[in-house]
Design an enzyme around this catalytic site. Structure first.
Site, PDB file in Angstrom:
ATOM      1  N   LYS A 215       0.869  -1.190   0.000  1.00 41.78           N
ATOM      2  CA  LYS A 215       0.000   0.000   0.000  1.00 41.78           C
ATOM      3  C   LYS A 215       0.900   1.233   0.000  1.00 41.78           C
ATOM      4  CE  LYS A 215      -3.201   2.624   2.993  1.00 41.78           C
ATOM      5  NZ  LYS A 215      -4.083   2.605   4.193  1.00 41.78           N
TER       6      LYS A 215
ATOM      7  N   LYS B 200      -9.940  13.052   8.031  1.00 37.48           N
ATOM      8  CA  LYS B 200      -9.479  12.687   9.375  1.00 37.48           C
ATOM      9  C   LYS B 200      -9.434  13.931  10.263  1.00 37.48           C
ATOM     10  CE  LYS B 200      -6.386   8.864   8.078  1.00 37.48           C
ATOM     11  NZ  LYS B 200      -7.037   7.759   8.822  1.00 37.48           N
TER      12      LYS B 200
ATOM     13  N   ASP C  12     -12.084   7.208   3.794  1.00 38.14           N
ATOM     14  CA  ASP C  12     -10.858   6.969   4.573  1.00 38.14           C
ATOM     15  C   ASP C  12     -10.465   5.487   4.581  1.00 38.14           C
ATOM     16  OD1 ASP C  12      -8.681   7.581   6.098  1.00 38.14           O
ATOM     17  OD2 ASP C  12      -9.783   7.918   7.969  1.00 38.14           O
TER      18      ASP C  12
ATOM     19  N   GLU D 225      -9.368   3.743   2.200  1.00 34.52           N
ATOM     20  CA  GLU D 225      -8.873   3.834   0.824  1.00 34.52           C
ATOM     21  C   GLU D 225      -7.820   2.777   0.483  1.00 34.52           C
ATOM     22  OE1 GLU D 225      -7.588   5.409   3.279  1.00 34.52           O
ATOM     23  OE2 GLU D 225      -5.470   5.000   2.933  1.00 34.52           O
TER      24      GLU D 225
ATOM     25  N   ARG E  11      -7.669  -0.443   0.956  1.00 30.66           N
ATOM     26  CA  ARG E  11      -8.220  -1.644   0.322  1.00 30.66           C
ATOM     27  C   ARG E  11      -8.628  -1.362  -1.129  1.00 30.66           C
ATOM     28  NH1 ARG E  11     -12.543  -1.973   5.099  1.00 30.66           N
ATOM     29  NH2 ARG E  11     -10.848  -0.792   6.061  1.00 30.66           N
TER      30      ARG E  11
END
Ligand code: BES
Ligand code: MN
Ligand code: ZN
Length: 500
Positions: free
Chosen positions: A268, A280, A350, A352, A354
């Protein structure tokens, strides 16, 4: 830092600093005995005073021992002999490295005659020495303005000294340890680089530069246009909110014939995770510069592999994008189509990681992988579950999971398995699409892994959540840890012979 290996004997021991390790029974190694004799019993006299308790990692520096050519003698405590296991050994080595940092020496000699921790060989010991010193001496200085103010590290070389029969294993370990030190430092540098420097394009440039430096590495970089053609709607739903375009960065290490199935590692690479429209909170948001530590790990691991040169094929992919809120960003409720054809309802922008990973995991089917491991700072829930000690492992194959856990035990870069039972899957079922990208309050790390599991049915796969292990957010040692480069390298090298 350079590492070399030579026989342990006194006549040739002229050094600015010699390390002698002792257990709390105070018995001396062959070389220590010789030195003690030569110095007229100076060493044993000091030890008898009992100020030095030989606790694990305790150190004492003696200057100018009588009648020797040894400027400094660094006595290192190893604790109790029967308790000298790999963990004690690592603690002792950290103590040694920290003590060495205080000395203005260029070279260090370490006497390892007859020494090895329980259940490990000399090769492991030598490799750990390289890794520990590299970890302790690591500094991230690229962003310091005044180059003159950079602390200069004097130590350049470590000479490992052992009995003749230990030398071969020590050499093998030294080579692996140095390779690991290089790869781990590279991973730390990428992790620590702030997001205004370390963009997806910066990662792509680093990958190209890696390919220039190593003959066996080649790089292919997909830009957003190419990803659009491939139908990577999940990946692009993340990158589209940012002015820094996303990149799918593919690095291939070719150490075996092209018909040998590769092991694939996917990282990632969110170079900054603001949360997107599901923004966030401000406190601690800066930590999300580390949201590309998975990508940094696969980069560092591939570099380590290239340094070691095994006869195998490895593909490393960095799924690199920035997660930002903007007028073009995805919004909660949006539904996108992934490369696999499965549709995803994005209920929280948020979640994101995956989304970029699922398209990378579909893309790599084309390599016909032997095994696939993805590495990601995927969920805050993982930090709640395991803290910073262990990375989490999820797998659709027990042999892959067990090999990763074993590699973690071997290297002390530990990992622990969590389940991805089918019974968790309903948590990510969606009313409108094939699935949704969040699974509610319960078992956040597991539902994230369950999401990825829906894209990895065609091969043997494991997912590692490294949110808790890949960086430290506070304290003196704040910054990227280089984990789990050691674990992944060990895993890949254990696959060289095709053992699982
Ligand atoms: N990158 C974060 C996870 C994270 C948090 C890593 C803290 C390291 C430290 C990830 O993209 C994220 O935001 N996850 C959400 C998922 C949630 C919206 C389902 C989380 O963990 O809160
Ligand atoms: Mn996020
Ligand atoms: Zn993230």
């Amino acid at each position: 830092m350079q590492l070399s290996v030579k026989p342990s004997n006194l006549p040739s021991t002229q050094t600015s600093c010699l390390v002698l390790a002792i257990f709390d029974d105070q018995s001396l190694s062959r070389l220590a005995k010789q030195i003690d004799r030569k110095s007229g019993g100076q060493l044993s006299k000091i030890l008898k005073r009992n100020d030095f308790k030989a606790k694990v990692g305790e150190t004492l520096v003696l200057h100018d021992l009588n009648a020797t050519q040894i400027e400094r003698c660094l006595i290192l405590g190893l604790g109790t002999r029967d308790k000298f296991d790999p963990d004690a050994c690592v603690s002792a080595l950290s103590g040694l490295a920290n003590a060495s940092r205080q000395l203005t020496i260029k070279k260090l000699n370490v006497d390892l005659d007859g020494l090895k921790p329980k259940g490990r060989d000399e090769s492991w010991l030598a490799s750990k020495i390289a890794e520990c010193f590299s970890d302790v001496f690591y500094q991230y200085l690229d962003m310091k303005g005044n180059k003159k103010n950079r602390a200069v590290q004097t130590l350049q070389r470590i000479e490992l000294m052992g009995a003749d029969k230990q030398l071969k294993a020590l050499r093998r370990g030294a080579k692996l340890g140095q390779a690991l030190a290089i790869g781990k430092s590279a991973a730390k540098d990428l992790g620590n680089a702030p997001s205004n420097i370390c963009t997806p394009n910066y990662l792509a440039k680093q990958a190209r530069s890696l390919a220039r430096r190593y003959d066996r590495i080649t790089t292919t970089i997909l830009d957003e246009k190419q990803m659009e053609k491939l139908g990577m709607g999940a990946f692009l739903s993340v990158s589209k909110g940012s002015d820094n375009p996303g990149k799918m960065i593919v690095m291939q290490y070719k150490g075996a014939a092209s018909n040998v199935k590769p092991h694939v590692i996917v990282g990632k690479g969110i170079t900054f995770d603001s949360g997107g429209i599901s923004l966030k909170g401000g406190a601690g948001m800066w930590e999300m510069i580390y949201d590309m530590c998975g990508a940094a790990t696969v980069y560092g691991t591939l570099q380590t592999i290239a340094e070691v040169g095994p006869k195998m094929n490895v593909v490393a992919v960095m799924a690199a994008a920035e997660n930002m809120p903007s007028a073009r960003a995805s919004k909660p409720g949006d539904i996108v189509t992934s490369m696999s054809g499965q549709t995803v309802e994005i209920l929280n922008t948020d979640a994101e990681g995956r989304l970029v990973l699922c398209d990378a995991l579909t893309y790599i089917e084309r390599f016909n992988p032997e095994t696939v491991v993805d590495v990601a700072t995927l969920t805050g829930a993982c930090i709640v579950a395991l803290g910073s000690q262990a990375s989490a492992i999820f797998a659709n194959d027990d042999a892959v999971a067990n090999a990763l856990i074993a590699a973690g035990e071997q290297t002390r870069d530990r990992a622990w398995r969590l389940p991805i039972w089918e019974s968790y899957q309903p948590q990510i079922n969606s009313a409108f699409a094939d699935m949704q990208n969040i699974g509610g309050k319960e078992a956040g790390s597991i539902t994230a892994a369950c999401f990825l599991a829906r894209f990895t049915r065609k091969y043997r796969w494991a997912h590692m959540d490294i949110a808790g292990t890949s960086f430290k957010w506070a304290g003196v040692k704040k910054g990227s840890t280089g984990r789990p480069v050691a674990l992944l390298t060990e895993y890949l090298l254990s696959q060289e012979a095709g053992s699982i």
